[in-house]
Design an enzyme around this catalytic site. Sequence first.
Site, PDB file in Angstrom:
ATOM      1  N   CYS A 296       0.847  -1.296   0.010  1.00  0.00           N
ATOM      2  CA  CYS A 296      -0.081  -0.054  -0.107  1.00  0.00           C
ATOM      3  C   CYS A 296       0.808   1.306   0.011  1.00  0.00           C
ATOM      4  O   CYS A 296       0.527   2.214  -0.352  1.00  0.00           O
ATOM      5  CB  CYS A 296      -0.806  -0.078   1.064  1.00  0.00           C
ATOM      6  SG  CYS A 296      -2.110  -1.239   0.975  1.00  0.00           S
TER       7      CYS A 296
ATOM      8  N   HIS B  16      -3.009   7.350   2.572  1.00  0.00           N
ATOM      9  CA  HIS B  16      -3.306   6.046   2.193  1.00  0.00           C
ATOM     10  C   HIS B  16      -4.897   5.549   2.815  1.00  0.00           C
ATOM     11  O   HIS B  16      -5.106   5.657   4.250  1.00  0.00           O
ATOM     12  CB  HIS B  16      -2.470   4.850   2.712  1.00  0.00           C
ATOM     13  CG  HIS B  16      -3.053   3.694   2.411  1.00  0.00           C
ATOM     14  ND1 HIS B  16      -3.526   3.107   1.236  1.00  0.00           N
ATOM     15  CD2 HIS B  16      -3.105   2.419   3.343  1.00  0.00           C
ATOM     16  CE1 HIS B  16      -3.966   1.794   1.275  1.00  0.00           C
ATOM     17  NE2 HIS B  16      -3.621   1.378   2.490  1.00  0.00           N
TER      18      HIS B  16
ATOM     19  N   ASN C  32     -10.457   0.173   0.415  1.00  0.00           N
ATOM     20  CA  ASN C  32      -8.940   0.469   0.445  1.00  0.00           C
ATOM     21  C   ASN C  32      -8.310  -0.434  -0.876  1.00  0.00           C
ATOM     22  O   ASN C  32      -8.463  -1.463  -1.251  1.00  0.00           O
ATOM     23  CB  ASN C  32      -8.491  -0.373   1.681  1.00  0.00           C
ATOM     24  CG  ASN C  32      -6.710  -0.358   1.795  1.00  0.00           C
ATOM     25  OD1 ASN C  32      -6.197  -0.148   0.850  1.00  0.00           O
ATOM     26  ND2 ASN C  32      -6.396  -0.794   2.885  1.00  0.00           N
TER      27      ASN C  32
HETATM   28  O1  UT7 Z   1      -3.568  -1.301   3.580  1.00  0.00           O
HETATM   29  C1  UT7 Z   1      -2.597  -1.707   4.389  1.00  0.00           C
HETATM   30  C2  UT7 Z   1      -2.946  -1.346   5.874  1.00  0.00           C
HETATM   31  N1  UT7 Z   1      -3.998  -1.634   6.369  1.00  0.00           N
HETATM   32  C3  UT7 Z   1      -4.612  -1.028   7.361  1.00  0.00           C
HETATM   33  O2  UT7 Z   1      -4.349  -0.026   7.788  1.00  0.00           O
HETATM   34  C4  UT7 Z   1      -5.908  -1.760   8.054  1.00  0.00           C
HETATM   35  C5  UT7 Z   1      -5.917  -1.666   9.386  1.00  0.00           C
HETATM   36  N2  UT7 Z   1      -7.127  -2.457  10.260  1.00  0.00           N
HETATM   37  C6  UT7 Z   1      -8.303  -2.115  10.249  1.00  0.00           C
HETATM   38  O3  UT7 Z   1      -8.652  -1.122   9.292  1.00  0.00           O
HETATM   39  C7  UT7 Z   1      -8.984  -2.846  11.134  1.00  0.00           C
HETATM   40  O4  UT7 Z   1      -8.244  -3.642  11.914  1.00  0.00           O
HETATM   41  C8  UT7 Z   1     -10.175  -3.644  10.524  1.00  0.00           C
HETATM   42  C9  UT7 Z   1     -11.255  -3.051   9.712  1.00  0.00           C
HETATM   43  C10 UT7 Z   1      -9.591  -4.849   9.277  1.00  0.00           C
HETATM   44  C11 UT7 Z   1     -10.946  -4.382  11.427  1.00  0.00           C
HETATM   45  O5  UT7 Z   1     -11.533  -3.849  12.544  1.00  0.00           O
HETATM   46  P1  UT7 Z   1     -11.274  -3.879  13.957  1.00  0.00           P
HETATM   47  O6  UT7 Z   1     -11.883  -3.060  14.851  1.00  0.00           O
HETATM   48  O7  UT7 Z   1      -9.698  -3.850  14.373  1.00  0.00           O
HETATM   49  O8  UT7 Z   1     -11.521  -5.541  14.373  1.00  0.00           O
HETATM   50  P2  UT7 Z   1     -10.721  -6.819  14.782  1.00  0.00           P
HETATM   51  O9  UT7 Z   1      -9.817  -7.222  13.517  1.00  0.00           O
HETATM   52  O10 UT7 Z   1      -9.986  -6.484  16.200  1.00  0.00           O
HETATM   53  O11 UT7 Z   1     -11.796  -7.714  15.249  1.00  0.00           O
HETATM   54  C12 UT7 Z   1     -12.795  -7.332  16.379  1.00  0.00           C
HETATM   55  C13 UT7 Z   1     -14.148  -8.061  16.246  1.00  0.00           C
HETATM   56  C14 UT7 Z   1     -13.849  -9.752  16.279  1.00  0.00           C
HETATM   57  O12 UT7 Z   1     -14.661 -10.493  16.908  1.00  0.00           O
HETATM   58  P3  UT7 Z   1     -14.214 -11.139  18.452  1.00  0.00           P
HETATM   59  O13 UT7 Z   1     -13.007 -11.786  18.074  1.00  0.00           O
HETATM   60  O14 UT7 Z   1     -14.060  -9.761  19.205  1.00  0.00           O
HETATM   61  O15 UT7 Z   1     -15.411 -11.769  18.811  1.00  0.00           O
HETATM   62  C15 UT7 Z   1     -13.694  -9.873  14.778  1.00  0.00           C
HETATM   63  O16 UT7 Z   1     -13.891 -11.278  14.399  1.00  0.00           O
HETATM   64  O17 UT7 Z   1     -14.687  -7.918  15.122  1.00  0.00           O
HETATM   65  C16 UT7 Z   1     -14.917  -9.090  14.335  1.00  0.00           C
HETATM   66  N3  UT7 Z   1     -15.152  -8.987  12.804  1.00  0.00           N
HETATM   67  C17 UT7 Z   1     -16.177  -8.516  12.314  1.00  0.00           C
HETATM   68  N4  UT7 Z   1     -17.464  -8.327  12.795  1.00  0.00           N
HETATM   69  C18 UT7 Z   1     -18.499  -8.224  11.972  1.00  0.00           C
HETATM   70  C19 UT7 Z   1     -14.062  -8.705  12.135  1.00  0.00           C
HETATM   71  N5  UT7 Z   1     -14.507  -8.230  10.832  1.00  0.00           N
HETATM   72  C20 UT7 Z   1     -15.677  -8.144  10.958  1.00  0.00           C
HETATM   73  C21 UT7 Z   1     -16.766  -7.890   9.922  1.00  0.00           C
HETATM   74  N6  UT7 Z   1     -18.145  -7.949  10.593  1.00  0.00           N
HETATM   75  N7  UT7 Z   1     -16.687  -7.591   8.861  1.00  0.00           N
END
Ligand code: UT7
Length: 331
Positions: free
Chosen positions: A111, A253, A283
């Site tokens: 990215c 980004h 993204n």
């Molecule tokens: O392009 C390169 C750079 N990339 C980035 O900078 C991306 C950075 N990361 C992010 O934008 C975020 O981490 C995400 C959008 C990918 C995910 O959001 P988050 O708030 O960090 O969620 P998480 O991965 O910590 O997951 C929290 C919870 C989990 O459930 P449990 O384990 O707490 O029960 C996930 O399984 O949210 C769950 N989860 C979802 N729930 C509903 C993850 N994706 C989803 C979803 N819908 N689509």
Amino acid sequence: MCVAVLAGVGGDIPAGTVTNDDLAARFDTSDAWITGRTGIRTRHVIGLGESTSDLAVRAGAAALASAGMSTVGAVIVATTTPDRPCPATAPVIAARLGLGPVPAFDLGAVCSGFVYGLAAAQGLIASGLTDSVLLIGADTFSTILDPDDRSTRAVFGDGAGAVVLRAGSRAEAGALLAFDLGSDGTQEDLITVRAGGSRAPHAASGPPGPDRWFSMRGQVVYRHAVQKMAASARAVLADVGWSTDAVDLFIAHQANERILTAVGDELGIPSRNIFVHLTEVGNTAAASIPLALSAAWAAGRLRPHDRILLTAFGGGTTWGSVALVWPEIMP
Ligand code: UT7
């Protein structure tokens, strides 16, 4: 000294869309969760028979038209999703654009690829090796996402953005004025496609396993992205001698709207000066900054002589920032 001066910009997104409701029909997720966590409502995806080079050719042609140029001295394509592992996609794009036997190569910084590409273009131009570069950031992450991963499927979309750079002087509108680039390979596992390279080739027999897909440790990446983009932006602002108040538009980004806000807060850049483009495209990896530039320009958010700060973070890990002054290009 001769520097790279931005002379044209263009972008292309495929027609196919995947809305939050489409994802909610397939996964345990909702429009409210995705919009609240990321700011993304829709992402665009290529159809059968389309590839990264198709988007890149259209974005490149648009950038050349906006620059009023039909030839360039070199083509650089920043991508993590080339048409094929071999050969590079840039020569194919150069040929399809009718640019002749110019030097053409792919650049891999995930990215951060477009920002790295700006630095590479600056190097080619400042060294006198060429007088102009078509730089394209193009990715089709829909082709490498795990079909069963609701987290990455919610974030990434396909697209291509391009700029034309020509030789000029620092005093000109459009000049790239300062760069900051960095990497930390100890964090290689944060954003990765584990198999398919020389470390873990696909097995000679049988179908590839789940390691063939892109994976991202979202929360850790989130923290790294905020820290590294803020630090890199500060470094480039110090180098160019601008305060954060002097930045007319901050184009980072487009990973996640909360990341854009957090980096803006760290730097003290007000939200009105932070460009958000991910809502309808997600993204788009290496395409995200040039697509945002193209959209900001089309929307009248970029005026000649505006001071622009670009910042990216991506797999590697890699990061980088560029300070530039917006040129006088006509829509
Ligand atoms: O392009 C390169 C750079 N990339 C980035 O900078 C991306 C950075 N990361 C992010 O934008 C975020 O981490 C995400 C959008 C990918 C995910 O959001 P988050 O708030 O960090 O969620 P998480 O991965 O910590 O997951 C929290 C919870 C989990 O459930 P449990 O384990 O707490 O029960 C996930 O399984 O949210 C769950 N989860 C979802 N729930 C509903 C993850 N994706 C989803 C979803 N819908 N689509």
